[in-house]
Design an enzyme around this catalytic site. Sequence first.
Site, short mmCIF file in Angstrom:
data_model
loop_
_atom_site.label_atom_id
_atom_site.label_comp_id
_atom_site.label_asym_id
_atom_site.label_seq_id
_atom_site.Cartn_x
_atom_site.Cartn_y
_atom_site.Cartn_z
N GLU A 1 3.59 -11.30 -11.67
CA GLU A 1 2.36 -11.22 -11.60
C GLU A 1 2.43 -10.76 -12.82
O GLU A 1 3.42 -10.17 -13.51
CB GLU A 1 1.97 -9.80 -10.69
CG GLU A 1 0.54 -8.88 -10.77
CD GLU A 1 0.38 -8.30 -9.86
OE1 GLU A 1 1.40 -7.99 -8.99
OE2 GLU A 1 -0.20 -8.14 -9.63
N GLU B 1 2.86 -12.72 -0.25
CA GLU B 1 3.59 -11.43 -0.69
C GLU B 1 4.84 -10.93 0.09
O GLU B 1 4.08 -10.38 1.64
CB GLU B 1 2.84 -10.61 -1.30
CG GLU B 1 2.31 -10.94 -2.21
CD GLU B 1 1.29 -9.61 -3.28
OE1 GLU B 1 1.54 -8.54 -2.93
OE2 GLU B 1 0.15 -9.82 -3.98
N ASN C 1 -7.49 -12.32 -3.45
CA ASN C 1 -6.31 -11.16 -3.96
C ASN C 1 -6.22 -9.64 -2.83
O ASN C 1 -6.64 -9.13 -3.57
CB ASN C 1 -5.32 -10.74 -4.11
CG ASN C 1 -4.06 -10.11 -4.43
OD1 ASN C 1 -2.59 -10.93 -3.72
ND2 ASN C 1 -3.88 -8.99 -4.28
N GLU C 2 -6.17 -9.62 -1.61
CA GLU C 2 -6.31 -8.35 -1.11
C GLU C 2 -7.70 -7.90 -1.28
O GLU C 2 -7.77 -6.90 -1.40
CB GLU C 2 -5.22 -7.63 -1.51
CG GLU C 2 -3.22 -7.86 -0.80
CD GLU C 2 -2.36 -6.90 -1.10
OE1 GLU C 2 -3.17 -5.56 -1.89
OE2 GLU C 2 -1.10 -7.37 -0.62
N GLN D 1 9.13 -9.56 -6.09
CA GLN D 1 8.30 -9.89 -7.42
C GLN D 1 9.73 -11.24 -7.57
O GLN D 1 10.81 -10.47 -8.02
CB GLN D 1 7.61 -9.57 -7.99
CG GLN D 1 6.64 -9.62 -7.55
CD GLN D 1 4.88 -9.10 -8.75
OE1 GLN D 1 5.29 -9.50 -9.99
NE2 GLN D 1 3.92 -8.68 -8.18
N TYR E 1 5.58 -5.93 3.17
CA TYR E 1 6.22 -5.41 2.88
C TYR E 1 7.28 -4.32 3.19
O TYR E 1 6.33 -3.94 4.33
CB TYR E 1 5.51 -4.40 1.77
CG TYR E 1 5.48 -5.36 0.54
CD1 TYR E 1 5.91 -5.75 -0.55
CD2 TYR E 1 3.91 -5.25 -0.27
CE1 TYR E 1 5.97 -6.43 -1.83
CE2 TYR E 1 3.59 -6.30 -1.00
CZ TYR E 1 4.18 -6.90 -2.26
OH TYR E 1 4.21 -7.56 -3.06
O1 AHR Z 1 3.47 -6.74 -5.30
C1 AHR Z 1 2.94 -5.64 -5.66
C2 AHR Z 1 1.21 -5.71 -5.61
O2 AHR Z 1 1.61 -5.63 -4.27
C3 AHR Z 1 0.62 -7.20 -5.74
O3 AHR Z 1 -0.45 -6.77 -6.71
C4 AHR Z 1 -0.67 -6.51 -4.58
O4 AHR Z 1 -1.00 -7.86 -3.88
C5 AHR Z 1 -0.23 -6.04 -3.38
O5 AHR Z 1 -0.46 -4.84 -2.75
#
Ligand code: AHR
Length: 526
Positions: A47, A319, A194-195, A368, A261
Amino acid sequence: MKKFITQLFAILILAGSPVWAQTNTIIVNADQSEVVINEHIYGQFAEHLGRGIYGGIWVGPDSEIPNTEGYRTDVLTALQELDIPNVRWPGGCFADEYDWRDGIGPRAERPKRLNTHWGGVIEDNSFGTHEFLRLAELLDAEPYISANVGSGTPAEMQDWIEYMTSDSESTLAEERRANGREEPWKIKFFGIGNESWGCGGNMTADYYADLYRQFQTYAKNYSGNKLFKIASGWSDSQYGWTETLMEKAGRMMDGISLHYYTIAGDDGWFDKGPSMNFGTDWYFGGILAAYRMDEFVTKHSNRMDKYDPNKRVALAVDEWGIWTEELPNTTGGFLEQQNSMRDALIASLSLDILNSHADRVRIANIAQMVNVLQAMILTDGPKMVKTPTYYVFEMYKEHQNAHLLPVHLTSNTYKFEDESSDRKDIGEEFDVISTTVSEKDGVVRLTISNLHPEEAQEVKIDIRGMKVKSIVKGSAEILTADSFDAINTYDDPDNVIISSFDNAKLKNGVLTIKLPKHSIVALSLK
Ligand code: AHR
């Protein structure tokens, strides 16, 4: 007799020899594979965030840092060794405020914008469409482009696709040629937002489902290119979003995303914990949280089954990874963190879970690639270091496009019982053994982790339905370290690296492995 055994154990402990806990067992039914592990589960994410691209991958052709066409040569070479199947770009949250026109044409003339999501810094757009797609070529990876739905229009998105993929004499295709690229690119994966429930527009599920239908109409296929369209899914457990999208737009998509995450704290998003110098509590919390990937994938997939029982639509876990507190003395919003042996185990466990759902999960992207969150590589000016997570991807790459072999695992467990800790999850436990077993061209690939923070483990693996005669010479490797929070630094880059492993024995189709505490072993059998 009992007294003698107790004494023997005491002597072994004093002598520093590992005491094997009760044996763990794995039955592999090698003749009953039903699914292939899609290579795209091993995707990466780059990103426009902090030093993820600028400084980490792209330094420009005039940099003093040795580079290949502007890409740092050290990073490029290291990434090429991982056989990366796809790279997702330009975000993340950044994607929904990205105007692709800012990133084409002469670099000196490109506009400077504020990166409002990540540190409010200037984005000079020197890395744009041509630079990303050349990177994908150099990595021999498929591009995965995320389009702007939050602040962009369907017309802008359609133009971008035509610019990149049309072989015609249209004005947009000619503009691409004038900017130095004669042949159109092939774009495989295409994310529509995205999101979109959060940074990508704060939309409701119904609103986004309608917008998805509209935008995907204009995500056209030019000159033989075929887009694999991915809708923006939720993070963690918002199953209603998935269900609404599947109901309203499931037949217009090839995939739907899921973000998860790993947060090591016991108090959600605001309790991320440190990425280095931590104790058993943060180790335990990280592994316990990583295990939750299985629950989220299972439940989202179940919701999808209602509208897609044959699993045509892929779940794209685009992600994932551990998200910790940012390192001190780094720019706020750059999401820079260290990467430890614990994080390597979080990677191996997460990949095992994703592999085990290979019938539904056919794309995934760790967040990432460089310098951001759970990165493969860290850089500081001209210096570069490979993280423990990098080595997991190296050990696991042979699973790409291999047949997933079904396993039945009986594992010891680890319970966190430190009475002085105020963690809410004290007393919870997890299986200490995690594995993926696959087969390709008659070679069985086994990767296995011991997640126990303190004890070695013995594992007996009974391989049925296929005759394996030997461990392939030189294939047995281990990744471990003295402590679970061990890291690699620029001064000590080889603290956590792969070394050869000799504690695996094969006899009558049964493999016995002795894994040290917090370790990952990989080997191949024939
Ligand atoms: O990876 C960091 C961020 O986490 C991304 O930009 C977003 O899609 C997510 O919330």
